[in-house]
Scaffold this motif. Structure first.
Motif, PDB file in Angstrom:
ATOM      1  N   LYS A 273      -4.586  -1.048  14.596  1.00  0.00           N
ATOM      2  CA  LYS A 273      -4.823  -0.257  13.389  1.00  0.00           C
ATOM      3  C   LYS A 273      -3.872  -0.662  12.268  1.00  0.00           C
ATOM      4  O   LYS A 273      -4.126  -0.400  11.107  1.00  0.00           O
ATOM      5  N   SER A 274      -2.729  -1.263  12.668  1.00  0.00           N
ATOM      6  CA  SER A 274      -1.737  -1.593  11.645  1.00  0.00           C
ATOM      7  C   SER A 274      -2.074  -2.903  10.925  1.00  0.00           C
ATOM      8  O   SER A 274      -1.368  -3.300  10.017  1.00  0.00           O
ATOM      9  N   ASN A 275      -3.165  -3.564  11.320  1.00  0.00           N
ATOM     10  CA  ASN A 275      -3.620  -4.735  10.572  1.00  0.00           C
ATOM     11  C   ASN A 275      -4.086  -4.258   9.190  1.00  0.00           C
ATOM     12  O   ASN A 275      -4.714  -3.220   9.081  1.00  0.00           O
ATOM     13  N   PHE A 276      -3.746  -4.992   8.135  1.00  0.00           N
ATOM     14  CA  PHE A 276      -4.129  -4.552   6.799  1.00  0.00           C
ATOM     15  C   PHE A 276      -4.485  -5.743   5.925  1.00  0.00           C
ATOM     16  O   PHE A 276      -4.126  -6.887   6.230  1.00  0.00           O
TER      17      PHE A 276
ATOM     18  N   MET B 231      -0.881  -5.314  -2.025  1.00  0.00           N
ATOM     19  CA  MET B 231      -0.564  -5.708  -3.402  1.00  0.00           C
ATOM     20  C   MET B 231      -1.028  -4.649  -4.398  1.00  0.00           C
ATOM     21  O   MET B 231      -0.285  -4.274  -5.309  1.00  0.00           O
ATOM     22  N   ILE B 232      -2.256  -4.155  -4.224  1.00  0.00           N
ATOM     23  CA  ILE B 232      -2.798  -3.188  -5.190  1.00  0.00           C
ATOM     24  C   ILE B 232      -1.970  -1.897  -5.161  1.00  0.00           C
ATOM     25  O   ILE B 232      -1.688  -1.298  -6.198  1.00  0.00           O
ATOM     26  N   ILE B 233      -1.549  -1.503  -3.970  1.00  0.00           N
ATOM     27  CA  ILE B 233      -0.713  -0.302  -3.858  1.00  0.00           C
ATOM     28  C   ILE B 233       0.615  -0.509  -4.597  1.00  0.00           C
ATOM     29  O   ILE B 233       1.073   0.359  -5.338  1.00  0.00           O
ATOM     30  N   GLU B 234       1.213  -1.692  -4.438  1.00  0.00           N
ATOM     31  CA  GLU B 234       2.475  -1.970  -5.149  1.00  0.00           C
ATOM     32  C   GLU B 234       2.273  -1.872  -6.663  1.00  0.00           C
ATOM     33  O   GLU B 234       3.105  -1.327  -7.385  1.00  0.00           O
ATOM     34  N   LEU B 235       1.147  -2.406  -7.130  1.00  0.00           N
ATOM     35  CA  LEU B 235       0.880  -2.405  -8.576  1.00  0.00           C
ATOM     36  C   LEU B 235       0.626  -0.987  -9.083  1.00  0.00           C
ATOM     37  O   LEU B 235       1.074  -0.600 -10.153  1.00  0.00           O
ATOM     38  N   LEU B 236      -0.084  -0.211  -8.267  1.00  0.00           N
ATOM     39  CA  LEU B 236      -0.376   1.171  -8.653  1.00  0.00           C
ATOM     40  C   LEU B 236       0.909   1.995  -8.697  1.00  0.00           C
ATOM     41  O   LEU B 236       1.109   2.821  -9.583  1.00  0.00           O
TER      42      LEU B 236
ATOM     43  N   LYS C  36     -12.120  -5.604  -1.406  1.00  0.00           N
ATOM     44  CA  LYS C  36     -13.120  -5.038  -0.498  1.00  0.00           C
ATOM     45  C   LYS C  36     -13.275  -3.552  -0.850  1.00  0.00           C
ATOM     46  O   LYS C  36     -12.285  -2.912  -1.246  1.00  0.00           O
ATOM     47  N   VAL C  37     -14.474  -3.003  -0.621  1.00  0.00           N
ATOM     48  CA  VAL C  37     -14.684  -1.572  -0.884  1.00  0.00           C
ATOM     49  C   VAL C  37     -13.715  -0.751  -0.024  1.00  0.00           C
ATOM     50  O   VAL C  37     -13.142   0.244  -0.470  1.00  0.00           O
ATOM     51  N   ALA C  38     -13.516  -1.201   1.216  1.00  0.00           N
ATOM     52  CA  ALA C  38     -12.616  -0.467   2.118  1.00  0.00           C
ATOM     53  C   ALA C  38     -11.190  -0.457   1.568  1.00  0.00           C
ATOM     54  O   ALA C  38     -10.469   0.530   1.725  1.00  0.00           O
ATOM     55  N   VAL C  39     -10.805  -1.526   0.902  1.00  0.00           N
ATOM     56  CA  VAL C  39      -9.457  -1.584   0.323  1.00  0.00           C
ATOM     57  C   VAL C  39      -9.343  -0.554  -0.803  1.00  0.00           C
ATOM     58  O   VAL C  39      -8.370   0.203  -0.883  1.00  0.00           O
ATOM     59  N   ALA C  40     -10.360  -0.494  -1.664  1.00  0.00           N
ATOM     60  CA  ALA C  40     -10.343   0.480  -2.773  1.00  0.00           C
ATOM     61  C   ALA C  40     -10.161   1.890  -2.217  1.00  0.00           C
ATOM     62  O   ALA C  40      -9.381   2.693  -2.722  1.00  0.00           O
ATOM     63  N   ARG C  41     -10.867   2.179  -1.144  1.00  0.00           N
ATOM     64  CA  ARG C  41     -10.799   3.522  -0.552  1.00  0.00           C
ATOM     65  C   ARG C  41      -9.398   3.812  -0.001  1.00  0.00           C
ATOM     66  O   ARG C  41      -8.844   4.875  -0.221  1.00  0.00           O
ATOM     67  N   LYS C  42      -8.837   2.806   0.676  1.00  0.00           N
ATOM     68  CA  LYS C  42      -7.511   3.017   1.262  1.00  0.00           C
ATOM     69  C   LYS C  42      -6.458   3.186   0.168  1.00  0.00           C
ATOM     70  O   LYS C  42      -5.504   3.936   0.333  1.00  0.00           O
TER      71      LYS C  42
ATOM     72  N   LYS D 104     -21.560 -12.596  -2.057  1.00  0.00           N
ATOM     73  CA  LYS D 104     -22.277 -13.811  -1.648  1.00  0.00           C
ATOM     74  C   LYS D 104     -22.568 -14.656  -2.890  1.00  0.00           C
ATOM     75  O   LYS D 104     -22.375 -15.864  -2.896  1.00  0.00           O
ATOM     76  N   GLU D 105     -23.019 -13.963  -3.933  1.00  0.00           N
ATOM     77  CA  GLU D 105     -23.388 -14.678  -5.157  1.00  0.00           C
ATOM     78  C   GLU D 105     -22.160 -15.306  -5.831  1.00  0.00           C
ATOM     79  O   GLU D 105     -22.185 -16.468  -6.231  1.00  0.00           O
ATOM     80  N   TYR D 106     -21.076 -14.562  -5.925  1.00  0.00           N
ATOM     81  CA  TYR D 106     -19.928 -15.042  -6.689  1.00  0.00           C
ATOM     82  C   TYR D 106     -18.917 -15.856  -5.869  1.00  0.00           C
ATOM     83  O   TYR D 106     -18.230 -16.715  -6.391  1.00  0.00           O
ATOM     84  N   PHE D 107     -18.791 -15.519  -4.571  1.00  0.00           N
ATOM     85  CA  PHE D 107     -17.744 -16.185  -3.769  1.00  0.00           C
ATOM     86  C   PHE D 107     -18.296 -16.864  -2.507  1.00  0.00           C
ATOM     87  O   PHE D 107     -17.539 -17.443  -1.733  1.00  0.00           O
ATOM     88  N   GLY D 108     -19.611 -16.730  -2.282  1.00  0.00           N
ATOM     89  CA  GLY D 108     -20.209 -17.321  -1.084  1.00  0.00           C
ATOM     90  C   GLY D 108     -19.705 -16.644   0.185  1.00  0.00           C
ATOM     91  O   GLY D 108     -19.682 -17.233   1.261  1.00  0.00           O
ATOM     92  N   ALA D 109     -19.248 -15.379   0.068  1.00  0.00           N
ATOM     93  CA  ALA D 109     -18.683 -14.689   1.236  1.00  0.00           C
ATOM     94  C   ALA D 109     -19.482 -13.423   1.536  1.00  0.00           C
ATOM     95  O   ALA D 109     -19.973 -12.768   0.615  1.00  0.00           O
ATOM     96  N   SER D 110     -19.613 -13.115   2.843  1.00  0.00           N
ATOM     97  CA  SER D 110     -20.353 -11.897   3.207  1.00  0.00           C
ATOM     98  C   SER D 110     -19.356 -10.749   3.396  1.00  0.00           C
ATOM     99  O   SER D 110     -18.913 -10.474   4.497  1.00  0.00           O
ATOM    100  N   VAL D 111     -18.970 -10.132   2.316  1.00  0.00           N
ATOM    101  CA  VAL D 111     -18.005  -9.025   2.358  1.00  0.00           C
ATOM    102  C   VAL D 111     -18.540  -7.909   1.474  1.00  0.00           C
ATOM    103  O   VAL D 111     -19.208  -8.169   0.474  1.00  0.00           O
ATOM    104  N   ASP D 112     -18.221  -6.659   1.841  1.00  0.00           N
ATOM    105  CA  ASP D 112     -18.547  -5.548   0.954  1.00  0.00           C
ATOM    106  C   ASP D 112     -17.487  -5.526  -0.131  1.00  0.00           C
ATOM    107  O   ASP D 112     -16.405  -4.972   0.060  1.00  0.00           O
ATOM    108  N   ALA D 113     -17.788  -6.162  -1.260  1.00  0.00           N
ATOM    109  CA  ALA D 113     -16.774  -6.320  -2.301  1.00  0.00           C
ATOM    110  C   ALA D 113     -17.068  -5.433  -3.500  1.00  0.00           C
ATOM    111  O   ALA D 113     -18.200  -4.979  -3.699  1.00  0.00           O
TER     112      ALA D 113
END
Ligand SMILES: C[S@@+](CC[C@H](N)C(=O)[O-])C[C@H]1O[C@@H](n2cnc3c(N)ncnc32)[C@H](O)[C@@H]1O
Length: 508
Positions: free
Chosen positions: A151-154, A160-165, A180-186, A209-218
């Motif tokens: 669970k401690s994997n992040f 980084m976003i938390i530090e900036l906030l 990632k959407v999950a990152v925004a939520r966390k 997929k369109e912008y980065f060729g990656a399958s992520v909920d971004a």
């Protein structure tokens, strides 16, 4: 064009934002009526955001930072070819070594912090043997078992976003980050926990997929920070063009929920559920512990055909079996060495000598299991076992699939069916009880209830904690006895009506 080798690209989460997307983002911020005096791009790379910010916010001072000096040279070269480059300051630096509070304090407000931080997780970096990771990394304060079970994997971007906030806290500004959407939520959960002064926030879904060729909920996560504002609800939009949110997530009753309207509709069904959700068995050694039944023995994950006694073998189902409703003809078996956690395993030698010899032969694989939960336990230990594991009837669901599909699991060839640790289940004493549980869990109210808690973009959207929220007795009363009896009679379970009526009365 700068060559970045594959390994470095992965460790540094290095996927540069196409100008088309960064330009859409800065135009969107302008449309919101936001005009920053200062802009920071903390991991600017080849400068996509720097150039679109220069176009969109021509009055602002812009600071671009990146760890990779080749990128900064490239940006510098491009800047020298355009007129307004005097507004931009480029610095080579490591995000983790910078004092972000100080950086923010020294700038004219309002501030825009914009960018696309690395797309990589702490455990991926560890596997790659990399060092691009913060030293103090347990941001959510995970303890005990959670740190051992992953669970401690992040996400590095989350850190980084938390530090900036934190640096923006109490000032006036906007944080606009691709993540990632999950990152925004966390990040939002963290902001609430630490009382960071958030005025409003929104998530705009991005086609990665369109912008980065990656399958992520971004998404693009926009967080408007303003002194003395503490609003932690967040609207999710399908695209930059949509005005109506598809979802409203946020804090209510001191908890983060995935769908505020649905939560308000069904929150009276939250309670102390007397039926306890259980996880399947964890053994971390599939090739040894899981076997396929053949005509003349059992085939393990090494391709070896072995003969084993029946005592410790149980028919088993995996997440994919539950999700795809492959629950009738079971040919997979699991060696379950214990009836309860920590039970002595030495009796296997007498009870099942062939199984004992087999486990001894593969002992080094079991001994070398990475998870520390197996340390100081009897040899060949498994985890997640108790009397519930051996209940003949179960109602189960996979934690991994993006669908609420509950399955009624019957005994197979006279033995209880066991599940792997990606599944959750409610044990039941009889077929009738399992049928009642299934009728409750399959009800549309249940689905709406769970949708208010489940984040479908998460790696494991369905968790034990979420399942446990629903008080089945309260749900029973909500649906009502006659309606449930009616549902059960039409449920193809072939249970006589009188028996169902009797068991339903007992259940209530
Ligand atoms: C996903 S790319 C995005 C680049 C740029 N922001 C954009 O949107 O095109 C991530 C960037 O983070 C930089 N980076 C990775 N780790 C960093 C660190 N510790 N400090 C500063 N920059 C870092 C990489 O060099 C890379 O350019």
């Amino acid at each position: 064009m700068i060559e970045v080798n594959k390994q470095r690209r992965r460790e540094f989460g290095d996927f540069q934002t196409p100008n088309e997307l960064s330009s859409k983002i800065t135009c969107h911020l302008k449309q919101l009526g936001f005009f920053p005096a200062s802009i920071i791009e903390p991991t600017c790379g080849t400068g996509s955001f720097i150039f679109t910010c220069l176009d969109t916010f021509s009055e602002a001072r812009i600071i671009g930072i990146d760890i990779n000096s080749n990128y900064l040279n490239l940006v510098s070269e491009k800047l020298s070819q355009i007129k307004k480059s005097g507004k931009v300051e480029l610095r080579q630096g490591n995000f983790f070594e910078l004092d972000w509070q100080k950086e923010v304090e020294g700038l004219t407000k309002p501030i825009l912090i914009i960018g696309n931080p690395p797309w990589v997780t702490s455990s991926e970096i560890t596997i790659l043997g990399g060092a691009n990771i913060p030293i103090k990394s347990n941001i959510h304060g995970f303890q005990g078992l959670d740190t051992k079970t992953g669970k401690s994997n992040f996400d590095i971007s989350e850190w980084m976003i938390i530090e900036l906030l934190k640096a923006l806290n109490g000032h006036s500004g906007i944080l606009a980050m691709l993540c990632k959407v999950a990152v925004a939520r966390k990040v939002l959960i963290y902001a609430k926990k630490e009382k960071i002064s958030v005025f409003s926030s929104k998530v705009i879904l991005i086609d990665a997929k369109e912008y980065f060729g990656a399958s992520v909920d971004a998404c693009l996560f926009i967080c408007h920070v303003k002194p003395a504002s503490f609003n932690y609800t967040c609207h999710i939009y399908e695209s930059f063009d949509s005005n109506i949110p598809i979802q409203e997530i946020g804090y209510i009753d001191e908890r983060m929920v995935a769908n505020i309207p649905l939560y308000k509709k069904w929150r009276h069904l939250i309670g102390n559920n007397t039926h306890i959700w259980r996880s399947g068995i964890k053994h971390d050694c599939t090739r040894v512990m899981e076997l396929l039944k053949q005509e003349n023995g059992f085939l393990n994950g090494f391709g070896e055909l072995v003969s084993l006694e029946d005592n410790y073998l149980y028919p088993m189902l995996k997440s994919s079996d539950l999700a795809n409703n492959r629950i009738k003809n079971i040919n997979r078996r699991m060696i379950v060495t214990q009836k309860s956690i920590g039970e002595d395993t030495s009796s296997i030698q007498q009870n099942a000598p062939l199984t004992w010899e087999y486990l001894k032969k593969y002992a080094h694989f079991l001994l070398n299991r990475a998870s520390s939960i197996y340390q100081n336990r009897p040899q060949f230990s498994v985890f997640g076992v108790g009397s519930y594991t051996f209940s003949s009837w179960k109602v189960a669901i996979s934690g991994f699939y993006k669908e609420l599909k509950f399955r009624l699991i019957k005994p197979f060839e006279g033995k209880p069916v066991v599940l792997d640790d990606t599944c959750y289940f409610l044990p039941a004493k009889s077929h009738e009880e399992a049928a009642i549980l299934l009728s409750l869990l399959d009800h549309p109210i249940t689905h709406e209830f769970y949708h208010s808690f489940i984040y479908w973009d998460a790696k494991r959207p369905i968790t034990k904690q979420v399942l446990q929220q629903l008080d089945l007795k309260k749900l029973f009363r909500e649906i009502s006895y006659p309606k449930l009896l009616d549902i059960l009679q039409h449920s193809n379970q072939n249970i006589p009506r009188d028996l169902l009526a009797y068991k339903l009365k007992q259940f209530s």
